[in-house]
Design a protein around this motif. Structure first.
Motif, PDB file in Angstrom:
ATOM      1  N   GLU A  52      -6.298   7.335  -9.543  1.00 24.25           N
ATOM      2  CA  GLU A  52      -5.492   7.345 -10.764  1.00 24.25           C
ATOM      3  C   GLU A  52      -4.007   7.502 -10.444  1.00 24.25           C
ATOM      4  OE1 GLU A  52      -8.241   9.560 -10.415  1.00 24.25           O
ATOM      5  OE2 GLU A  52      -9.501   8.014 -11.326  1.00 24.25           O
ATOM      6  N   ASN A  53      -3.690   8.255  -9.375  1.00 30.71           N
ATOM      7  CA  ASN A  53      -2.295   8.435  -8.975  1.00 30.71           C
ATOM      8  C   ASN A  53      -1.679   7.139  -8.465  1.00 30.71           C
ATOM      9  OD1 ASN A  53      -3.565  11.388  -7.665  1.00 30.71           O
ATOM     10  ND2 ASN A  53      -2.082  11.408  -9.318  1.00 30.71           N
ATOM     11  N   VAL A  54      -2.409   6.417  -7.636  1.00 31.86           N
ATOM     12  CA  VAL A  54      -1.838   5.211  -7.036  1.00 31.86           C
ATOM     13  C   VAL A  54      -1.872   4.017  -7.989  1.00 31.86           C
ATOM     14  CG1 VAL A  54      -2.240   5.939  -4.665  1.00 31.86           C
ATOM     15  CG2 VAL A  54      -3.977   4.588  -5.822  1.00 31.86           C
ATOM     16  N   ILE A  55      -2.800   4.008  -8.915  1.00 26.48           N
ATOM     17  CA  ILE A  55      -2.869   2.883  -9.855  1.00 26.48           C
ATOM     18  C   ILE A  55      -1.663   2.879 -10.778  1.00 26.48           C
ATOM     19  CG2 ILE A  55      -4.208   3.819 -11.781  1.00 26.48           C
ATOM     20  CD1 ILE A  55      -5.921   1.154 -11.438  1.00 26.48           C
ATOM     21  N   GLU A  56      -1.027   4.038 -10.954  1.00 32.18           N
ATOM     22  CA  GLU A  56       0.187   4.107 -11.775  1.00 32.18           C
ATOM     23  C   GLU A  56       1.297   3.241 -11.172  1.00 32.18           C
ATOM     24  OE1 GLU A  56       1.232   8.215 -12.114  1.00 32.18           O
ATOM     25  OE2 GLU A  56      -0.565   8.709 -13.252  1.00 32.18           O
ATOM     26  N   ASN A  57       1.291   3.057  -9.862  1.00 33.97           N
ATOM     27  CA  ASN A  57       2.307   2.248  -9.204  1.00 33.97           C
ATOM     28  C   ASN A  57       1.883   0.789  -9.016  1.00 33.97           C
ATOM     29  OD1 ASN A  57       4.172   4.328  -8.930  1.00 33.97           O
ATOM     30  ND2 ASN A  57       3.215   5.044  -7.056  1.00 33.97           N
ATOM     31  N   HIS A  58       0.663   0.475  -9.370  1.00 33.28           N
ATOM     32  CA  HIS A  58       0.173  -0.907  -9.262  1.00 33.28           C
ATOM     33  C   HIS A  58       0.849  -1.748 -10.337  1.00 33.28           C
ATOM     34  CE1 HIS A  58      -2.574  -4.327  -9.289  1.00 33.28           C
ATOM     35  NE2 HIS A  58      -2.968  -3.925  -8.098  1.00 33.28           N
ATOM     36  N   TYR A  85      -1.771   8.658   1.377  1.00 35.41           N
ATOM     37  CA  TYR A  85      -2.789   8.634   0.320  1.00 35.41           C
ATOM     38  C   TYR A  85      -3.600   9.928   0.278  1.00 35.41           C
ATOM     39  CZ  TYR A  85      -6.669   7.048  -2.606  1.00 35.41           C
ATOM     40  OH  TYR A  85      -7.597   6.932  -3.596  1.00 35.41           O
ATOM     41  N   ALA A  86      -3.618  10.669   1.383  1.00 32.98           N
ATOM     42  CA  ALA A  86      -4.419  11.906   1.447  1.00 32.98           C
ATOM     43  C   ALA A  86      -4.030  12.836   0.302  1.00 32.98           C
ATOM     44  CB  ALA A  86      -4.224  12.592   2.790  1.00 32.98           C
ATOM     45  N   GLY A  87      -5.017  13.292  -0.434  1.00 31.69           N
ATOM     46  CA  GLY A  87      -4.770  14.204  -1.543  1.00 31.69           C
ATOM     47  C   GLY A  87      -4.484  13.509  -2.866  1.00 31.69           C
ATOM     48  N   LEU A  88      -4.264  12.213  -2.828  1.00 30.27           N
ATOM     49  CA  LEU A  88      -4.045  11.477  -4.069  1.00 30.27           C
ATOM     50  C   LEU A  88      -5.375  10.952  -4.590  1.00 30.27           C
ATOM     51  CD1 LEU A  88      -0.937   9.275  -3.124  1.00 30.27           C
ATOM     52  CD2 LEU A  88      -0.959  11.384  -4.457  1.00 30.27           C
ATOM     53  N   ARG A  93       0.830  -1.208   0.000  1.00 30.48           N
ATOM     54  CA  ARG A  93       0.000   0.000   0.000  1.00 30.48           C
ATOM     55  C   ARG A  93       0.865   1.259   0.000  1.00 30.48           C
ATOM     56  NH1 ARG A  93      -3.763  -2.625  -1.520  1.00 30.48           N
ATOM     57  NH2 ARG A  93      -5.481  -3.320  -0.248  1.00 30.48           N
ATOM     58  N   LEU A  94       1.935   1.246   0.806  1.00 26.93           N
ATOM     59  CA  LEU A  94       2.842   2.397   0.834  1.00 26.93           C
ATOM     60  C   LEU A  94       3.511   2.597  -0.528  1.00 26.93           C
ATOM     61  CD1 LEU A  94       4.460   1.928   4.353  1.00 26.93           C
ATOM     62  CD2 LEU A  94       3.008   3.846   3.628  1.00 26.93           C
ATOM     63  N   MET A  95       3.914   1.500  -1.172  1.00 24.56           N
ATOM     64  CA  MET A  95       4.523   1.586  -2.494  1.00 24.56           C
ATOM     65  C   MET A  95       3.536   2.171  -3.499  1.00 24.56           C
ATOM     66  SD  MET A  95       4.435  -0.071  -5.691  1.00 24.56           S
ATOM     67  CE  MET A  95       3.714  -1.650  -5.346  1.00 24.56           C
ATOM     68  N   HIS A  96       2.280   1.787  -3.408  1.00 20.66           N
ATOM     69  CA  HIS A  96       1.268   2.349  -4.308  1.00 20.66           C
ATOM     70  C   HIS A  96       1.177   3.862  -4.155  1.00 20.66           C
ATOM     71  CE1 HIS A  96      -1.014  -1.745  -4.479  1.00 20.66           C
ATOM     72  NE2 HIS A  96      -0.063  -1.680  -5.398  1.00 20.66           N
ATOM     73  N   CYS A  97       1.459   4.354  -2.954  1.00 19.98           N
ATOM     74  CA  CYS A  97       1.417   5.800  -2.692  1.00 19.98           C
ATOM     75  C   CYS A  97       2.731   6.489  -3.052  1.00 19.98           C
ATOM     76  CB  CYS A  97       1.084   6.058  -1.225  1.00 19.98           C
ATOM     77  SG  CYS A  97      -0.591   5.589  -0.767  1.00 19.98           S
ATOM     78  N   GLY A  98       3.656   5.752  -3.641  1.00 16.39           N
ATOM     79  CA  GLY A  98       4.913   6.340  -4.092  1.00 16.39           C
ATOM     80  C   GLY A  98       6.043   6.281  -3.081  1.00 16.39           C
ATOM     81  N   LYS A  99       5.850   5.552  -1.997  1.00 15.28           N
ATOM     82  CA  LYS A  99       6.893   5.440  -0.973  1.00 15.28           C
ATOM     83  C   LYS A  99       7.949   4.416  -1.389  1.00 15.28           C
ATOM     84  CE  LYS A  99       5.036   8.349   1.865  1.00 15.28           C
ATOM     85  NZ  LYS A  99       5.697   9.615   2.155  1.00 15.28           N
ATOM     86  N   ASN A 100       9.150   4.615  -0.895  1.00 15.29           N
ATOM     87  CA  ASN A 100      10.267   3.703  -1.116  1.00 15.29           C
ATOM     88  C   ASN A 100      10.235   2.686   0.026  1.00 15.29           C
ATOM     89  OD1 ASN A 100      12.645   2.578  -1.982  1.00 15.29           O
ATOM     90  ND2 ASN A 100      13.835   4.461  -1.815  1.00 15.29           N
TER      91      ASN A 100
END
Length: 181
Positions: free
Chosen positions: A171-177, A165-168, A54-61
């Motif tokens: 569509e933003n998180v699916i890019e990392n799926h 995830y707040a503010g995302l 879930r964190l990775m989906h939000c762009g976290k390392n």
């Protein structure tokens, strides 16, 4: 059909018992722009990996401790531990190593005393039953650590929604799926 409703009632009771300050601190921690290392053993480890995803989906390392591609931890990193007991030989060793590097160590546990340990930079106490059924743990119809595992999954997913995830948008998180399935 009584069991699903009983489990739902148990989860409601557990979630209402979570300390708001500890939860808010966890939300802030997960919102940091840093690397996250996630560790848990057994089912707690599986929940930890779900949260790492879930964190990775939000762009976290994010890294799952124990995987062959996990790099060394540094002082600016966060080690997030998921453990009902808050203690095991492997967990204790990881904490010692992460402390030496100056990393922030966060513990999500059902053992209230463990969030007070010197190695614990921050913690979230989940007032749920574990497989050990200590006297201070709530009753449950569920086997082993099911109650703790379910509560951790719900709480950490909520903390990600309130934090990174707040503010995302979806569509933003699916890019990392993953797109390899």
């Amino acid at each position: 059909m009584k069991t699903p409703f009983t489990v739902l009632e148990e989860m409601e009771r557990i979630l209402k018992g979570i300390d708001a300050e500890q939860y808010d601190s966890l939300v802030q921690l997960l919102s940091r722009d840093t690397r996250f290392f996630i560790f848990g053993e057994g089912r707690s480890g599986l929940i930890g990996k779900a949260i790492a995803m879930r964190l990775m989906h939000c762009g976290k390392n994010v890294y799952a401790v124990g995987e062959t591609i996990t790099p060394s931890i540094r002082g600016s990193d966060v080690l997030l531990l998921v453990s009902g007991s808050g203690s095991s030989a492997q967990l204790d060793g990881l904490c010692r190593n992460a402390m030496k590097q100056g990393a922030h160590i966060a513990l999500v546990t059902a053992n209230k005393e463990k969030v007070q340990e010197e190695w614990c930079s921050s913690g979230l106490f989940i007032p749920a039953a574990t497989k050990w059924r200590r006297a201070e743990e709530p009753s449950t119809i569920q086997p082993l650590g099911n109650q703790f595992d379910q509560a951790v999954h719900l709480v950490l997913d909520a903390a990600i929604i309130d934090g990174p995830y707040a503010g995302l948008a979806n569509e933003n998180v699916i890019e990392n799926h993953t797109n390899l399935e």
